[in-house]
Design a protein around this motif. Structure first.
Motif, PDB file in Angstrom:
ATOM      1  N   HIS A 289    -103.543 -18.333 -12.463  1.00  0.00           N
ATOM      2  CA  HIS A 289    -103.171 -18.103 -11.070  1.00  0.00           C
ATOM      3  C   HIS A 289    -101.661 -17.937 -10.923  1.00  0.00           C
ATOM      4  CE1 HIS A 289    -103.580 -18.128  -6.770  1.00  0.00           C
ATOM      5  NE2 HIS A 289    -102.830 -19.196  -6.634  1.00  0.00           N
ATOM      6  N   LEU A 290    -100.917 -18.735 -11.695  1.00  0.00           N
ATOM      7  CA  LEU A 290     -99.461 -18.616 -11.667  1.00  0.00           C
ATOM      8  C   LEU A 290     -99.030 -17.235 -12.162  1.00  0.00           C
ATOM      9  CD1 LEU A 290     -96.831 -20.200 -11.116  1.00  0.00           C
ATOM     10  CD2 LEU A 290     -96.820 -20.825 -13.527  1.00  0.00           C
ATOM     11  N   GLY A 291     -99.722 -16.715 -13.172  1.00  0.00           N
ATOM     12  CA  GLY A 291     -99.425 -15.372 -13.654  1.00  0.00           C
ATOM     13  C   GLY A 291     -99.694 -14.315 -12.601  1.00  0.00           C
ATOM     14  N   ALA A 292    -100.780 -14.504 -11.829  1.00  0.00           N
ATOM     15  CA  ALA A 292    -101.080 -13.557 -10.753  1.00  0.00           C
ATOM     16  C   ALA A 292    -100.004 -13.607  -9.675  1.00  0.00           C
ATOM     17  CB  ALA A 292    -102.450 -13.865 -10.157  1.00  0.00           C
ATOM     18  N   LEU A 293     -99.527 -14.804  -9.356  1.00  0.00           N
ATOM     19  CA  LEU A 293     -98.459 -14.929  -8.366  1.00  0.00           C
ATOM     20  C   LEU A 293     -97.168 -14.300  -8.878  1.00  0.00           C
ATOM     21  CD1 LEU A 293     -98.930 -18.574  -7.031  1.00  0.00           C
ATOM     22  CD2 LEU A 293     -99.418 -16.452  -5.833  1.00  0.00           C
ATOM     23  N   TYR A 294     -96.892 -14.502 -10.153  1.00  0.00           N
ATOM     24  CA  TYR A 294     -95.672 -13.928 -10.732  1.00  0.00           C
ATOM     25  C   TYR A 294     -95.708 -12.400 -10.665  1.00  0.00           C
ATOM     26  CZ  TYR A 294     -91.914 -13.034 -14.047  1.00  0.00           C
ATOM     27  OH  TYR A 294     -90.776 -12.597 -14.634  1.00  0.00           O
TER      28      TYR A 294
ATOM     29  N   PRO B 214     -88.670 -20.546   2.311  1.00  0.00           N
ATOM     30  CA  PRO B 214     -87.627 -19.843   1.545  1.00  0.00           C
ATOM     31  C   PRO B 214     -88.099 -18.472   1.093  1.00  0.00           C
ATOM     32  CG  PRO B 214     -87.820 -22.105   0.829  1.00  0.00           C
ATOM     33  CD  PRO B 214     -88.964 -21.870   1.770  1.00  0.00           C
ATOM     34  N   ALA B 215     -87.216 -17.506   1.163  1.00  0.00           N
ATOM     35  CA  ALA B 215     -87.563 -16.138   0.778  1.00  0.00           C
ATOM     36  C   ALA B 215     -87.245 -15.843  -0.680  1.00  0.00           C
ATOM     37  CB  ALA B 215     -86.814 -15.147   1.668  1.00  0.00           C
ATOM     38  N   GLU B 216     -86.851 -16.882  -1.458  1.00  0.00           N
ATOM     39  CA  GLU B 216     -86.505 -16.666  -2.863  1.00  0.00           C
ATOM     40  C   GLU B 216     -87.711 -16.159  -3.633  1.00  0.00           C
ATOM     41  OE1 GLU B 216     -83.452 -16.792  -3.601  1.00  0.00           O
ATOM     42  OE2 GLU B 216     -82.984 -17.547  -1.618  1.00  0.00           O
ATOM     43  N   LEU B 217     -87.467 -15.301  -4.609  1.00  0.00           N
ATOM     44  CA  LEU B 217     -88.541 -14.684  -5.365  1.00  0.00           C
ATOM     45  C   LEU B 217     -88.877 -15.500  -6.605  1.00  0.00           C
ATOM     46  CD1 LEU B 217     -87.418 -10.961  -5.204  1.00  0.00           C
ATOM     47  CD2 LEU B 217     -88.911 -12.213  -3.643  1.00  0.00           C
ATOM     48  N   GLY B 218     -90.148 -15.475  -6.958  1.00  0.00           N
ATOM     49  CA  GLY B 218     -90.595 -16.044  -8.218  1.00  0.00           C
ATOM     50  C   GLY B 218     -90.084 -17.437  -8.506  1.00  0.00           C
ATOM     51  N   LEU B 219     -89.548 -17.614  -9.718  1.00  0.00           N
ATOM     52  CA  LEU B 219     -89.088 -18.923 -10.161  1.00  0.00           C
ATOM     53  C   LEU B 219     -87.621 -19.170  -9.832  1.00  0.00           C
ATOM     54  CD1 LEU B 219     -90.824 -19.003 -13.648  1.00  0.00           C
ATOM     55  CD2 LEU B 219     -91.577 -20.124 -11.557  1.00  0.00           C
ATOM     56  N   ARG B 220     -86.991 -18.316  -9.031  1.00  0.00           N
ATOM     57  CA  ARG B 220     -85.579 -18.494  -8.710  1.00  0.00           C
ATOM     58  C   ARG B 220     -85.420 -19.558  -7.625  1.00  0.00           C
ATOM     59  NH1 ARG B 220     -82.359 -13.891  -6.797  1.00  0.00           N
ATOM     60  NH2 ARG B 220     -84.219 -13.355  -5.621  1.00  0.00           N
ATOM     61  N   SER B 221     -85.340 -20.776  -8.018  1.00  0.00           N
ATOM     62  CA  SER B 221     -85.154 -21.888  -7.083  1.00  0.00           C
ATOM     63  C   SER B 221     -84.783 -23.112  -7.893  1.00  0.00           C
ATOM     64  CB  SER B 221     -86.433 -22.147  -6.287  1.00  0.00           C
ATOM     65  OG  SER B 221     -87.436 -22.673  -7.129  1.00  0.00           O
ATOM     66  N   SER B 222     -84.942 -24.276  -7.315  1.00  0.00           N
ATOM     67  CA  SER B 222     -84.625 -25.516  -8.025  1.00  0.00           C
ATOM     68  C   SER B 222     -85.602 -25.790  -9.155  1.00  0.00           C
ATOM     69  CB  SER B 222     -84.645 -26.684  -7.040  1.00  0.00           C
ATOM     70  OG  SER B 222     -85.916 -26.777  -6.416  1.00  0.00           O
TER      71      SER B 222
ATOM     72  N   SER C  97     -94.177 -13.975   0.011  1.00  0.00           N
ATOM     73  CA  SER C  97     -93.784 -15.231   0.654  1.00  0.00           C
ATOM     74  C   SER C  97     -94.529 -16.421   0.062  1.00  0.00           C
ATOM     75  CB  SER C  97     -94.051 -15.155   2.163  1.00  0.00           C
ATOM     76  OG  SER C  97     -95.420 -14.879   2.415  1.00  0.00           O
ATOM     77  N   ALA C  98     -95.590 -16.142  -0.742  1.00  0.00           N
ATOM     78  CA  ALA C  98     -96.306 -17.242  -1.394  1.00  0.00           C
ATOM     79  C   ALA C  98     -95.369 -18.025  -2.300  1.00  0.00           C
ATOM     80  CB  ALA C  98     -97.487 -16.707  -2.202  1.00  0.00           C
ATOM     81  N   TRP C  99     -94.409 -17.331  -2.933  1.00  0.00           N
ATOM     82  CA  TRP C  99     -93.435 -18.029  -3.770  1.00  0.00           C
ATOM     83  C   TRP C  99     -92.563 -18.932  -2.918  1.00  0.00           C
ATOM     84  CZ3 TRP C  99     -93.557 -19.032  -8.604  1.00  0.00           C
ATOM     85  CH2 TRP C  99     -94.206 -18.166  -9.490  1.00  0.00           C
ATOM     86  N   GLY C 100     -92.269 -18.496  -1.703  1.00  0.00           N
ATOM     87  CA  GLY C 100     -91.493 -19.353  -0.808  1.00  0.00           C
ATOM     88  C   GLY C 100     -92.219 -20.632  -0.481  1.00  0.00           C
ATOM     89  N   VAL C 101     -93.548 -20.543  -0.301  1.00  0.00           N
ATOM     90  CA  VAL C 101     -94.346 -21.741  -0.036  1.00  0.00           C
ATOM     91  C   VAL C 101     -94.311 -22.680  -1.216  1.00  0.00           C
ATOM     92  CG1 VAL C 101     -96.659 -22.585   0.494  1.00  0.00           C
ATOM     93  CG2 VAL C 101     -95.848 -20.482   1.540  1.00  0.00           C
ATOM     94  N   LEU C 102     -94.463 -22.129  -2.442  1.00  0.00           N
ATOM     95  CA  LEU C 102     -94.430 -22.969  -3.647  1.00  0.00           C
ATOM     96  C   LEU C 102     -93.054 -23.595  -3.839  1.00  0.00           C
ATOM     97  CD1 LEU C 102     -96.445 -20.753  -6.130  1.00  0.00           C
ATOM     98  CD2 LEU C 102     -97.220 -22.813  -4.976  1.00  0.00           C
ATOM     99  N   ASN C 103     -91.992 -22.813  -3.633  1.00  0.00           N
ATOM    100  CA  ASN C 103     -90.644 -23.333  -3.813  1.00  0.00           C
ATOM    101  C   ASN C 103     -90.304 -24.387  -2.783  1.00  0.00           C
ATOM    102  OD1 ASN C 103     -90.250 -21.663  -5.993  1.00  0.00           O
ATOM    103  ND2 ASN C 103     -89.320 -20.021  -4.787  1.00  0.00           N
TER     104      ASN C 103
END
Length: 266
Positions: A248-253, A8-16, A259-265
């Protein structure tokens, strides 16, 4: 065959991850995820629900990489510990594939036929990348033991001069311990998945052992974990791991478009 993994290409915390919002979910789009690169170290990710197809993709990907290196007049180092393929077989044909690749008489290599010659890439179950030991099943026990050994060795090198020096206050020794020893233990731990109680117990007891060595009490002078934490002022092992993950979550944010956020989402 398409090698990139699409996430998914969604950014940051914008997901389920935020089910409490009243907004309509955005239209889901995907982006190709090849893998992370740091300086001259690269990881290339690929996936397939069928074991045989996964092996073919691995051979195909290695062939493309070797060919691309040749085009740029580069010779990759294919020696053990330098270049490797890590395969996790699941789905139809996985049992036969595991026996064929990892069995007792298996060569444990992928034979790559290029335009000019034949090369071999080692297939491994564990690989050290950027200082962290990766296991093909996500088992973190080996990496936890390795991190403890590194921290223990570093402590021993300057034990009398710094960490058990009676002329230094415990507060100052704890500050040095945080900087020089604890940093070695927690390196890369933000991505650890401690799925079993045995591994979590090992991480907890290992850190408490290091903390106790800093206090430098007699062996028969029993101290509970709570007493050790109170005297040293160092964080509880569970709290320490949570702090690393939040950092680490802060660094990702902060990376925003990644695309790392897509992997997490996913």
């Amino acid at each position: 065959c398409a090698l990139p993994i699409y996430v998914p290409a969604e950014l940051g915390l914008r997901s389920s991850l935020l089910p409490c919002t009243n907004e309509d979910p955005p239209c889901m789009t995907t982006v190709g995820f090849i893998g992370p690169t740091w300086m001259d170290d690269s990881v290339f990710c690929f996936a397939d629900p069928h074991a045989d197809a996964l092996e073919r993709k691995a051979v195909h990907l290695c062939g493309l990489l070797l060919q691309k290196c040749r085009e740029f007049a580069m010779t990759p180092n294919l020696n053990p510990g330098k270049t490797a393929a890590m395969l996790v077989f699941q789905g139809p044909g996985s049992v036969a594939a595991k026996k064929r690749i990892f069995g007792p008489s298996a060569p444990k290599v992928l034979t790559i036929l290029t335009e000019y010659d034949t090369q071999q890439v080692h297939v491994v179950t564990a690989y050290t990348h950027l200082g962290c030991l990766l296991h093909h099943k996500g088992d973190m026990r080996q990496e936890a033991r390795r991190r403890f050994s590194i921290a223990q060795t570093a402590f021993q090198q300057h034990r009398r001069l710094l960490y058990q020096n009676k002329h230094l206050s415990l507060r100052r020794r704890a500050e040095l311990f945080r900087t020089l020893i604890l940093s070695k233990f927690v390196y890369g731990c933000e991505s650890w998945t401690l799925s079993d109680a045995r591994t979590r117990h090992f991480v907890h007891t290992s850190l408490i052992k290091l903390y106790r060595r800093l206090v430098h009490r007699a062996q028969d002078d029993h101290m509970t974990d709570e007493e050790i934490l109170k005297v040293t002022g160092l964080p509880d092992p569970s709290t320490l791991l949570r702090m690393q993950r939040l950092r680490h979550l802060g660094a990702l944010y902060a990376t925003a478009d990644s695309s790392a956020w897509g992997v997490l989402n996913e």
